[in-house]
Motif scaffolding. Structure first.
Motif, PDB file in Angstrom:
ATOM      1  N   HIS A   1      41.779  35.916  54.679  1.00  0.00           N
ATOM      2  CA  HIS A   1      42.573  35.607  53.713  1.00  0.00           C
ATOM      3  C   HIS A   1      41.712  35.623  52.565  1.00  0.00           C
ATOM      4  CE1 HIS A   1      45.363  33.627  56.911  1.00  0.00           C
ATOM      5  NE2 HIS A   1      45.949  33.516  56.487  1.00  0.00           N
ATOM      6  N   PRO A   2      41.510  36.943  51.835  1.00  0.00           N
ATOM      7  CA  PRO A   2      39.879  37.196  51.276  1.00  0.00           C
ATOM      8  C   PRO A   2      41.029  36.759  49.392  1.00  0.00           C
ATOM      9  CG  PRO A   2      41.355  39.419  51.732  1.00  0.00           C
ATOM     10  CD  PRO A   2      42.203  37.895  52.362  1.00  0.00           C
ATOM     11  N   HIS A   3      40.145  35.808  48.487  1.00  0.00           N
ATOM     12  CA  HIS A   3      40.082  35.706  47.174  1.00  0.00           C
ATOM     13  C   HIS A   3      40.837  36.611  46.396  1.00  0.00           C
ATOM     14  CE1 HIS A   3      36.522  32.477  48.399  1.00  0.00           C
ATOM     15  NE2 HIS A   3      38.479  32.285  48.805  1.00  0.00           N
ATOM     16  N   PRO A   4      41.683  37.034  45.876  1.00  0.00           N
ATOM     17  CA  PRO A   4      42.606  37.051  44.896  1.00  0.00           C
ATOM     18  C   PRO A   4      41.685  37.612  43.648  1.00  0.00           C
ATOM     19  CG  PRO A   4      43.664  35.484  45.249  1.00  0.00           C
ATOM     20  CD  PRO A   4      42.933  35.709  46.014  1.00  0.00           C
ATOM     21  N   LEU A   5      41.569  38.962  43.494  1.00  0.00           N
ATOM     22  CA  LEU A   5      40.655  38.719  41.769  1.00  0.00           C
ATOM     23  C   LEU A   5      41.728  37.964  41.215  1.00  0.00           C
ATOM     24  CD1 LEU A   5      39.285  42.590  42.073  1.00  0.00           C
ATOM     25  CD2 LEU A   5      38.428  40.237  43.118  1.00  0.00           C
ATOM     26  N   SER A   6      41.135  37.899  39.670  1.00  0.00           N
ATOM     27  CA  SER A   6      41.472  37.312  38.210  1.00  0.00           C
ATOM     28  C   SER A   6      41.787  38.451  37.062  1.00  0.00           C
ATOM     29  CB  SER A   6      40.659  36.480  38.056  1.00  0.00           C
ATOM     30  OG  SER A   6      39.272  36.832  37.049  1.00  0.00           O
ATOM     31  N   HIS A   7      42.444  38.159  36.223  1.00  0.00           N
ATOM     32  CA  HIS A   7      42.488  38.884  35.804  1.00  0.00           C
ATOM     33  C   HIS A   7      41.335  40.125  34.709  1.00  0.00           C
ATOM     34  CE1 HIS A   7      45.014  41.734  33.142  1.00  0.00           C
ATOM     35  NE2 HIS A   7      44.082  41.830  31.785  1.00  0.00           N
ATOM     36  N   GLY A   8      40.785  39.212  34.804  1.00  0.00           N
ATOM     37  CA  GLY A   8      39.285  39.153  34.523  1.00  0.00           C
ATOM     38  C   GLY A   8      38.315  40.383  35.074  1.00  0.00           C
ATOM     39  N   GLN A   9      38.446  39.839  36.511  1.00  0.00           N
ATOM     40  CA  GLN A   9      37.406  40.063  37.334  1.00  0.00           C
ATOM     41  C   GLN A   9      37.656  41.668  37.388  1.00  0.00           C
ATOM     42  OE1 GLN A   9      38.091  36.990  40.545  1.00  0.00           O
ATOM     43  NE2 GLN A   9      36.733  36.436  39.534  1.00  0.00           N
ATOM     44  N   ALA A  10      39.547  41.873  37.594  1.00  0.00           N
ATOM     45  CA  ALA A  10      40.191  43.125  38.051  1.00  0.00           C
ATOM     46  C   ALA A  10      39.527  44.107  36.480  1.00  0.00           C
ATOM     47  CB  ALA A  10      41.766  43.288  38.196  1.00  0.00           C
ATOM     48  N   GLU A  11      38.766  43.409  35.558  1.00  0.00           N
ATOM     49  CA  GLU A  11      39.263  44.449  34.475  1.00  0.00           C
ATOM     50  C   GLU A  11      37.499  44.970  34.395  1.00  0.00           C
ATOM     51  OE1 GLU A  11      39.956  41.730  30.861  1.00  0.00           O
ATOM     52  OE2 GLU A  11      41.693  43.220  30.333  1.00  0.00           O
ATOM     53  N   LYS A  12      36.641  44.207  35.134  1.00  0.00           N
ATOM     54  CA  LYS A  12      35.670  44.894  35.851  1.00  0.00           C
ATOM     55  C   LYS A  12      35.046  45.672  36.731  1.00  0.00           C
ATOM     56  CE  LYS A  12      32.948  39.925  34.117  1.00  0.00           C
ATOM     57  NZ  LYS A  12      32.113  39.367  34.532  1.00  0.00           N
ATOM     58  N   ILE A  13      35.520  45.249  37.539  1.00  0.00           N
ATOM     59  CA  ILE A  13      35.891  46.316  38.983  1.00  0.00           C
ATOM     60  C   ILE A  13      36.299  48.054  38.387  1.00  0.00           C
ATOM     61  CG2 ILE A  13      36.896  47.096  40.590  1.00  0.00           C
ATOM     62  CD1 ILE A  13      34.418  45.113  40.903  1.00  0.00           C
ATOM     63  N   ALA A  14      37.354  47.570  37.589  1.00  0.00           N
ATOM     64  CA  ALA A  14      37.720  49.369  36.704  1.00  0.00           C
ATOM     65  C   ALA A  14      36.785  49.591  35.729  1.00  0.00           C
ATOM     66  CB  ALA A  14      39.359  48.688  35.841  1.00  0.00           C
ATOM     67  N   LYS A  15      36.622  48.842  35.169  1.00  0.00           N
ATOM     68  CA  LYS A  15      35.031  49.919  34.518  1.00  0.00           C
ATOM     69  C   LYS A  15      34.197  49.684  35.126  1.00  0.00           C
ATOM     70  CE  LYS A  15      36.290  47.146  29.695  1.00  0.00           C
ATOM     71  NZ  LYS A  15      36.295  45.774  29.462  1.00  0.00           N
ATOM     72  N   PHE A  16      33.780  49.592  36.092  1.00  0.00           N
ATOM     73  CA  PHE A  16      32.964  49.675  37.130  1.00  0.00           C
ATOM     74  C   PHE A  16      32.918  51.024  36.856  1.00  0.00           C
ATOM     75  CE2 PHE A  16      30.238  49.362  40.985  1.00  0.00           C
ATOM     76  CZ  PHE A  16      29.009  49.139  40.997  1.00  0.00           C
ATOM     77  N   CYS A  17      34.254  51.301  37.912  1.00  0.00           N
ATOM     78  CA  CYS A  17      34.574  52.529  38.564  1.00  0.00           C
ATOM     79  C   CYS A  17      34.184  53.323  37.951  1.00  0.00           C
ATOM     80  CB  CYS A  17      35.585  51.640  39.248  1.00  0.00           C
ATOM     81  SG  CYS A  17      36.278  50.969  41.070  1.00  0.00           S
TER      82      CYS A  17
END
Length: 767
Positions: free
Chosen positions: A659-675
């Motif tokens: 049961h992993p934690h889902p990413l918030s919108h802000g966290q997903a944005e950070k990961i997209a930019k990091f990639c």
């Protein structure tokens, strides 16, 4: 399957029948094409053997396993008086032998000798509807194989070519040791002389043929027309053998280097043999030993049988571009080679399932191709994703209404079909991703015959497509080629067989998966999670090491750097397989493209200026890359929950893996930019501009990253911001990436725990 065997009386067609029986098929009819003028003993046909026709009639009667008493002194004059009831079903004869279509890939051509085969097999189909397959003795001739496959495809038959691609030295030895006794009835090669070698058994000439192969490169099985044979005895002849009493040599060419001559029989007879275990082994009891025989049937004219291909006819794009569907598309910004994806969101309640959804998807892809001035013939590869593998047959029926051999004059594209959790990602039941080329220089390998070589592709998709040096291989299952069934032994055994199949395909392009691969994607069914994943990983490593050692010892093949490796966990695969392998290879010798000076990219803004990211030591653990300068760049970026925790300080890894934690919108944005930051770093470092990207896939877990619509907007926004700070990157109004919802992914079979993985393939633009 019930089989009609194409027979010439030679060693190849006889051994092909023996292999059919070995693999559980039942031969219920024989078919042969003879010249209209039965006084002609030899015609120059690329398709059919016509030497020693008088003896061939006897051979066909022997293959029928006739149980009546034979006249032991049959000669040329009275062979027609032999009892006429020969087969349980019929043997057919027809033939004009005119070649009118000269290209390698055959298209229906009135008056061509291939149409004689169509007429012949059409009558077989009419009289014996239970027959579903055709056996032939093709070994290495694409010319013959493609023509047999063309006729089989038009009539709805499966082509069986169990000799195809077998190593000829070993194959000849197998024929001899299996009990086939065949004599030479035509010679046409240096080192073979009519007066010396006609009438000799192949067993007596085996060493001589090998010597000629070493000296002059002749085909030891005679595949280049060096010689033709007649089988006078084999395990299929259950009651008698042919004895040649007298013959004469007819010289067709007295060339001093390679004279051409044929054997013309003058007298021959049948010699009974005891029906024993030795002469009628258990392997052949269910073969051509028939209960009741009917007369030889001679086809005397055009066949009136109308054969349909099962398609539903041409479709109209307007039929499937219903505005009630919310169609989403992406397109990479590549110049000559690019990818297009199409998926559905907010699917209407009127959709009945994968058929409707796939029609909409493929219609929109077709429309987009037309807008680009292209068509299906420009497509190199198709990833077909469906929500339920139980609907694979329905999806395939829909697929063949769009992608056909008639529409793809340069060859049908390669394909892989995978089940994905599309519904969980908020999508429809079908999703397609196509790789497209603006030019028409692709070369495809499309073998539809079932053989011992590699799994057949019965339908409009190819085993592999070569384009500008990049070999895009179809997804390979762990299928045993001659039986087309999954091998036993679990995921490790399936993986080993899939790799063997991939290597067989690679060899056709003079390369190897161990020395030429730039990327491997291994799809694993969700059912492998409960099995031994360690064995799967060990099989992978061990198999490739063995291949590398073999090529190192042979000093063969150009070596590219180690490929990027991605394991993807998906709900299901075709045929309920546990593993599917999809290699991408680069064959440097096959590319003639030159790198344009305009494609050389100079580094722009320092990497640390992008969103405040800068290089850290742990970044390398996220990345795999395979660079073949200056041609190819493959990148694999895997982001785990631990990596997200380092990028997003407000994110905590869940204690419960299930049961992993889902990413918030802000966290997903950070990961997209990091990639984007990490990928840009590798592209810049290796002088590849973003415009050279052919395909960019982003695999993601919906439980962590959310649904596809949200993630698409997040990555699109990140790329838009990136275009504002990097002038060399052009942002498009539609995504330049393909989002793929999966259960998991990773760089090994034992660690498919990445929540997001970027897979990228770039190729330098050519002039």
């Amino acid at each position: 399957m019930k089989v009609v065997a194409l027979v010439s009386g030679g060693k190849d067609s006889c051994y092909a029948m023996m292999q059919c029986i070995r693999y559980g098929h039942e031969i219920v009819a024989l078919a042969n094409l003879l010249p209209v003028d039965d006084s002609v003993d030899e015609l120059d046909s690329y398709m059919y053997q016509t030497v020693s026709l008088l003896i061939l009639v006897l051979a066909i009667k022997l293959l029928s396993a006739m149980q009546n008493a034979w006249d032991c002194h049959c000669s040329e004059g009275d062979y027609k008086d032999l009892p006429g009831k020969l087969f349980k079903q019929d043997c057919f004869a027809w033939g004009n032998f005119f070649e009118r279509h000269h290209e390698l890939s055959y298209k229906r051509t009135p008056g061509d000798e291939v149409e004689d085969m169509f007429i012949l097999l059409s009558e077989v189909k009419r009289q014996i509807p239970a027959i579903t397959a055709v056996s032939s003795g093709a070994i290495a001739s694409d010319y013959q194989r493609l023509r047999v496959e063309n006729v089989c495809s038009r009539l709805g038959f499966v082509s069986l070519a169990y000799l195809w691609k077998q190593e000829q030295s070993l194959l000849l030895h197998k024929m001899i040791t299996s009990g086939i006794i065949a004599i030479l009835v035509k010679v046409a090669a240096i080192g073979l002389h009519p007066a010396k070698h006609l009438g000799k058994e192949i067993a007596d000439l085996e060493s001589h043929l090998h010597r000629l192969n070493g000296l002059y490169g002749i085909n030891v099985c005679g595949e280049g027309g060096e010689y033709e044979t007649l089988t006078v005895d084999c395990p299929l002849f259950k009651f008698a053998r042919i004895v040649l009493d007298d013959f004469q040599v007819v010289l067709h060419s007295s060339d001093s280097i390679a004279p051409v001559g044929v054997l013309q029989p003058l007298a021959f007879h049948l010699e009974p043999k005891e029906l024993s275990t030795a002469s009628c082994g258990s392997n052949f009891n269910n073969g051509v030993c028939l209960e009741e025989m009917t007369s030889v049937y001679e086809v005397e004219g055009d066949c009136a049988l109308v054969v349909t291909d099962g398609s539903q006819g041409p479709h109209s794009l307007s039929d499937f571009t219903d505005t009630t569907y919310k169609v989403q598309m992406s397109k990479t910004d590549g110049g000559n080679t690019f990818s297009i994806s199409c998926w559905l969101q907010d699917v209407p309640g009127s959709s009945t399932g994968v058929q409707d959804d796939l029609k909409v998807v493929l219609s929109n892809v077709e429309l987009r191709l037309m807008q680009e001035g292209l068509g299906w013939e420009n497509v190199l590869y198709i990833h077909l994703y469906i929500a339920d593998m139980n609907e694979f047959a329905v999806a395939n029926e829909t697929y063949v209404n769009f992608i056909t051999q008639e529409k793809c004059q340069f060859g049908v594209p390669s394909r892989s079909t995978i089940e994905l959790p599309l519904l969980e990602a908020g999508l429809g039941k079908a999703y397609a991703e196509v790789l497209v080329s603006r030019d028409q220089t692709k070369k495809v390998l499309h073998v539809q015959s079932i053989s011992c070589w590699a799994p057949s592709c019965i339908g409009p998709y190819s085993q592999a497509t070569l384009h500008h040096g990049v070999l895009h291989m179809a997804g390979q299952l762990g299928l045993d080629p001659p039986t087309m069934t999954l091998c036993n032994g679990g995921p490790a055994a399936e993986l080993g067989q899939a790799l063997l199949n991939s290597e067989a395909v690679a060899k056709c392009f003079d390369c190897s998966i161990s020395t030429s691969s730039v990327g491997f994607t291994v799809y694993c069914s969700a059912r492998v999670v409960s099995l031994n994943l360690t064995q799967l990983q060990e099989k992978w490593v061990g198999f490739l090491e063995q291949l590398r050692d073999l090529h190192s010892a042979e000093k063969s093949g150009s070596k590219v750097p180690d490929p990027v490796l991605l394991f993807v966990l998906v709900p299901d695969l075709p045929k309920r397989a546990l593993v599917e392998v999809k290699p991408t290879l680069f064959n440097m010798e096959s590319t003639e493209s030159t790198v344009s000076i305009n494609s050389v990219h100079q580094a722009c803004a320092p990497l640390e200026t992008y969103w405040g990211y800068h290089q850290e030591s742990w970044h390398d653990a996220c990345l795999q890359k395979c660079i073949v300068p200056p041609h190819i760049c493959t990148i694999l970026l895997s982001i785990t929950s631990e990596d997200i925790e380092k990028v997003c300080q407000d994110f905590t890894v869940a204690d419960d893996i299930a049961h992993p934690h889902p990413l918030s919108h802000g966290q997903a944005e950070k990961i997209a930019k990091f990639c984007i930051y990490l990928i840009n770093g590798i592209l810049t470092e290796n002088l590849f501009p973003w415009q050279d990207i052919m395909s960019m896939r982003i695999y993601f877990q919906t439980v962590v990253m959310g649904q596809m619509e949200r993630l698409s907007l997040i990555f699109s926004k990140a790329f838009q911001e990136f275009s504002e700070i990097n002038p060399d990157f052009r942002s498009s109004h539609e995504p330049t990436f393909n989002l793929i919802p999966v259960l998991g992914s990773g760089r090994s079979a034992t660690s498919m725990d990445a929540v997001l993985t970027c897979e990228l393939l770039a190729q330098k633009a050519s002039q």
